[in-house]
Design a protein around this motif. Structure first.
Motif, short mmCIF file in Angstrom:
data_model
loop_
_atom_site.label_atom_id
_atom_site.label_comp_id
_atom_site.label_asym_id
_atom_site.label_seq_id
_atom_site.Cartn_x
_atom_site.Cartn_y
_atom_site.Cartn_z
N ALA A 1 0.67 -1.29 -0.21
CA ALA A 1 -0.20 0.34 0.02
C ALA A 1 1.10 1.23 0.06
O ALA A 1 0.82 2.03 -0.28
N LYS A 2 1.72 1.51 1.08
CA LYS A 2 2.92 2.56 1.00
C LYS A 2 3.51 2.31 -0.10
O LYS A 2 3.96 3.55 -0.46
N GLY A 3 3.90 1.39 -1.60
CA GLY A 3 5.60 1.17 -1.92
C GLY A 3 6.56 0.98 -1.02
O GLY A 3 7.70 1.51 -1.37
N ARG A 4 6.48 0.71 -0.03
CA ARG A 4 7.74 0.97 0.29
C ARG A 4 8.52 -0.17 0.49
O ARG A 4 7.93 -1.60 0.62
N PRO A 5 10.17 -0.63 0.62
CA PRO A 5 10.21 -0.94 0.38
C PRO A 5 10.51 -2.51 1.67
O PRO A 5 10.84 -1.36 3.16
N PRO B 1 2.91 1.46 10.11
CA PRO B 1 3.84 2.26 9.80
C PRO B 1 3.08 3.66 9.66
O PRO B 1 2.20 3.43 9.64
N SER B 2 3.62 4.93 9.20
CA SER B 2 2.53 6.52 9.12
C SER B 2 2.27 5.82 8.31
O SER B 2 3.01 5.30 6.50
N ALA B 3 1.30 6.46 7.36
CA ALA B 3 0.47 6.37 6.42
C ALA B 3 0.01 6.94 5.97
O ALA B 3 -1.59 7.68 4.68
N ASN B 4 1.10 6.56 4.52
CA ASN B 4 1.38 8.54 3.19
C ASN B 4 2.22 6.68 2.55
O ASN B 4 2.50 6.20 3.01
N ARG B 5 2.10 7.81 1.70
CA ARG B 5 3.10 6.91 0.59
C ARG B 5 4.61 6.78 0.76
O ARG B 5 5.00 7.99 1.50
N VAL C 1 5.57 13.33 2.64
CA VAL C 1 5.18 13.44 4.13
C VAL C 1 4.60 12.84 4.93
O VAL C 1 3.19 12.16 4.20
N SER C 2 4.21 12.35 6.33
CA SER C 2 3.46 11.69 6.72
C SER C 2 2.67 12.08 6.88
O SER C 2 2.22 13.43 6.68
N ALA C 3 1.11 11.69 7.75
CA ALA C 3 -0.27 12.48 6.58
C ALA C 3 -0.48 12.22 8.61
O ALA C 3 -0.89 11.60 9.15
N ARG D 1 16.20 11.63 1.91
CA ARG D 1 15.17 11.29 1.16
C ARG D 1 14.14 10.60 2.07
O ARG D 1 14.00 9.82 1.57
N HIS D 2 13.40 11.56 2.15
CA HIS D 2 11.80 11.54 2.61
C HIS D 2 11.20 11.94 3.69
O HIS D 2 11.71 13.91 3.41
N TYR D 3 9.60 12.09 3.52
CA TYR D 3 9.01 12.86 4.79
C TYR D 3 9.39 14.20 2.83
O TYR D 3 8.85 15.49 3.75
MG MG Z 1 7.06 6.62 7.96
#
Ligand code: MG
Ligand code: TXA
Length: 345
Positions: free
Chosen positions: A56-60, A143-147, A151-153, A239-241
């Motif tokens: 859902a997040k596209g998180r590795p 995890p934080s509910a963002n792509r 930026v975090s939600a 690169r994050h947030y």
């Molecule tokens: Mg996060």
């Protein structure tokens, strides 16, 4: 996706929370408010749910998740340690935005911890998060509910904008109150290593714990871990947030003359700046109230990101006390580590 809006009336809220807990117990995904940011939750022991979180997040899969528990649950089903320092930290800061990284219990899937032998665990303070955990009765990985890398939600609408139908339920209890993620510390051998600055400032840890606990800063003065770094340095990406709009940071009080084009400058009411003609100023709050800056930072970034500027420039707070460390960390990462300052000879 069901968007369930909580009103504060227990008669209706309890039913909505029970509904969300049933979704979690059947391997579904529920986005829920915490005091820091919104989380995207699934049962920590459900490989199906955890796999869906990463998708859902596209998180590795190299970036491990935080396991959320109720403050009074026995931790020995999640962690494999009986460290008295862990107990002390729990008694002092839980429920609250302090995440502890400790040896993991074998029942926590490797997927959750990205193959590490440690697990990150926290007990959120938000009443809705607590009620959801109590109704679910099992640890929830979130995890934080963002792509991923965005930026975090801090509101339910941010979650819906980013993840939409990838969530089965979005529990909406209004804006998160802290607005910045939990502080993450690894606990071992009478010492804490800060892995992420966050809503509990390190000075607070230091002043409460005193001299008998060593606190190391494992975050470095500025993050330089490349974006393809392996799991040994999870969550420390430069690169994050980050907004989609080109974003730069600048040193405190320094206003760069460039870039050209439409620029939005994010600064502070109590540190006035003179901007180049045509730039837009947006005030994040006051440096003497960093709690307010933390509360609005992600919402402002999301809003400005949609405004169609060519560049966003964010001024660092330059404050190494209180929330200043966490805020400057997020500002640097939003800018992918690019900080403008006076040219030094
Ligand atoms: Mg996060
Ligand atoms: O405030 C928060 O912590 C929010 C809310 C939803 O609880 N959650 C959050 O999760 O920010 P996430 O996944 O966006 O960030 C978790 C951070 C990442 O930097 C991750 O690498 C780190 O915690 N982490 C998780 N497990 C770890 C572990 N075993 N060792 C080291 N770092 C870990």
């Amino acid at each position: 996706m069901q968007h369930l809006v909580l009103t504060g009336d227990p008669a209706s809220d309890d039913e909505l929370i029970a509904r969300a807990a049933r979704v979690l117990r059947s391997d579904g995904l529920v986005a829920f408010p915490t005091e820091t940011v919104y989380g995207l939750g699934g049962l920590a022991r459900s490989e199906v749910a955890v796999r869906r979180i990463f998708e859902a997040k596209g998180r590795p899969s190299t970036d491990p998740l935080i396991v959320h528990v109720a403050p009074d649950w026995p931790l020995d089903e999640v962690v494999a340690t009986a460290d008295p320092l862990v107990d002390r930290l729990r008694r002092t800061w839980w429920p609250g935005p302090l995440t502890l990284v400790v040896p993991k219990h074998p029942s926590i899937p490797d997927l959750v911890t990205a193959g590490l032998d440690t697990v990150a665990v926290r007990a959120p303070a938000h009443p809705i998060a607590r009620a959801l955990l109590a109704a679910t009765g099992q640890p929830v990985a979130a995890p934080s509910a963002n792509r991923f890398s965005y930026v975090s939600a801090t509101t339910a609408q941010h979650v819906i904008d980013d993840l939409g139908d990838a969530c089965d339920v979005v529990l909406d209890a209004g804006p998160a109150t802290a607005g910045i993620e939990s502080t993450v510390v690894a606990v071992a051998d009478d010492r804490l290593t800060v892995l992420r600055h966050g809503a509990i400032p390190v000075d607070e840890l230091r002043s409460v714990l005193g001299d008998d606990v060593h606190i190391l800063d494992g975050t470095g003065p500025s993050p330089t871990v490349p974006d393809d770094a392996p799991a040994s340095s999870p969550g420390r990406l430069v690169r994050h947030y980050s907004p989609t709009t080109e974003t730069l940071a600048c040193e405190p009080g320094f206003v760069p003359e460039r870039p050209d084009g439409s620029v939005c400058f994010l600064g502070y009411a109590d540190r006035p700046v003179v901007l180049p003609p045509g730039w837009t100023l947006r005030v994040l709050g006051r440096l003497d109230d960093l709690g307010e800056v933390a509360r609005v930072l992600y919402s402002v970034l999301r809003e400005i990101d949609r405004a169609g500027h060519d560049t966003i420039v964010i001024e660092l707070t330059g404050l190494a006390v209180g929330l200043g460390r966490a805020l400057d960390d997020r500002i640097r990462r939003a800018a992918s580590g690019r900080v403008l300052g006076p040219v030094r000879s």
